[in-house]
Design an enzyme around this catalytic site. Sequence first.
Site, PDB file in Angstrom:
ATOM      1  N   SER A 128       0.871  -1.175   0.000  1.00 41.47           N
ATOM      2  CA  SER A 128       0.000   0.000   0.000  1.00 41.47           C
ATOM      3  C   SER A 128       0.902   1.218   0.000  1.00 41.47           C
ATOM      4  O   SER A 128       2.076   1.119   0.381  1.00 41.47           O
ATOM      5  CB  SER A 128      -0.849   0.008   1.276  1.00 41.47           C
ATOM      6  OG  SER A 128      -1.389   1.293   1.509  1.00 41.47           O
ATOM      7  N   LYS A 147       2.143  -3.364   6.350  1.00 44.52           N
ATOM      8  CA  LYS A 147       2.503  -3.077   4.959  1.00 44.52           C
ATOM      9  C   LYS A 147       3.988  -2.744   4.830  1.00 44.52           C
ATOM     10  O   LYS A 147       4.637  -3.151   3.859  1.00 44.52           O
ATOM     11  CB  LYS A 147       1.631  -1.952   4.396  1.00 44.52           C
ATOM     12  CG  LYS A 147       0.155  -2.330   4.278  1.00 44.52           C
ATOM     13  CD  LYS A 147      -0.071  -3.537   3.363  1.00 44.52           C
ATOM     14  CE  LYS A 147      -1.533  -3.803   3.085  1.00 44.52           C
ATOM     15  NZ  LYS A 147      -1.744  -4.956   2.198  1.00 44.52           N
ATOM     16  N   TYR A 181      -1.993  -1.579  10.400  1.00 42.64           N
ATOM     17  CA  TYR A 181      -2.016  -1.669   8.935  1.00 42.64           C
ATOM     18  C   TYR A 181      -0.705  -1.158   8.342  1.00 42.64           C
ATOM     19  O   TYR A 181      -0.074  -1.831   7.513  1.00 42.64           O
ATOM     20  CB  TYR A 181      -3.203  -0.848   8.403  1.00 42.64           C
ATOM     21  CG  TYR A 181      -3.405  -0.972   6.913  1.00 42.64           C
ATOM     22  CD1 TYR A 181      -4.014  -2.093   6.367  1.00 42.64           C
ATOM     23  CD2 TYR A 181      -3.000   0.044   6.038  1.00 42.64           C
ATOM     24  CE1 TYR A 181      -4.207  -2.208   4.994  1.00 42.64           C
ATOM     25  CE2 TYR A 181      -3.185  -0.065   4.670  1.00 42.64           C
ATOM     26  CZ  TYR A 181      -3.793  -1.192   4.155  1.00 42.64           C
ATOM     27  OH  TYR A 181      -3.984  -1.311   2.795  1.00 42.64           O
TER      28      TYR A 181
END
Length: 268
Positions: free
Chosen positions: A153, A170, A166
């Site tokens: 991402s 990533k 998150y």
Amino acid sequence: MALEVRKGISIDLTDRVVLVTGSSSGLGESIARYMAQAGAKVVVHYRTGKDRAEKIVSEIKAAGGKAIALGGDVSNKEEVRNLFLSIDKAFGPIDILVNNAGIDGKRGLVGDDNTDDWEEVIGVNLMGPYYCAREASKRMKPRKTGVIINITSVHEYVPWSGYSAYCSAKAGLSMFTKTLAQELSDFNIRVVAIAPGAIKTPINKDVWGNPESLKDLLDKIAMPRLGEVDDIGRVAVFLASDLASYITGTTVLVDGGMALYPDFKHGG
Ligand code: BGC
């Protein structure tokens, strides 16, 4: 002397066995459809979206492609093991793995009681790709062929308050990409990451579905639009192909300039 001009470039993945995790919707769905169009045998993998996955499979087949739908939780190593055994049986050993399955997780600040959310997000977004890459590389190494694509991402680079798990997953997946690429480089296996920006999918529907938050999101992108799933599908099929045969251990940002500090368009 004249230069030879080719009329077109084609991507040929005929009969390569491809697993796209989390491909019953969103980015994964587009990636699976592109792989099938290039001639691959595609595993449309789902955790909860069985009906969607089966619909995608029948559409791929109706268009002359090859696909099956298989389920499982990527954060569970036993389920991943069984998933790969099912792929062996149905199609033979895997050639291309796309670690796409991922979740944003619940918004929560560090200090809130969000240990369970951290574990879930790290489980799906980081342990999942590790379990799948482990099974895939066992099958790729002896055959000296393979491509592993990890969907990270823009948040492998850009911090995002409320989503520390998150962002950490990533960023971790990005470093996993590089390390694994180094480990597998002698086996003719490439490992690459794609870092999407804000792509219009079910994962961020709450944001683009509301005019105010959509405007806020658009302000964070240099180009004047959200990404579409096919912006990612096209890049994935290219990276999986021999056109990208010298690309390994890096991240390809596909974010319309989200990581360009777009606020700097206005003074500074
Ligand atoms: C997230 C989306 C978010 C986008 C841009 C993605 O990685 O999954 O929810 O809109 O990053 O912030």
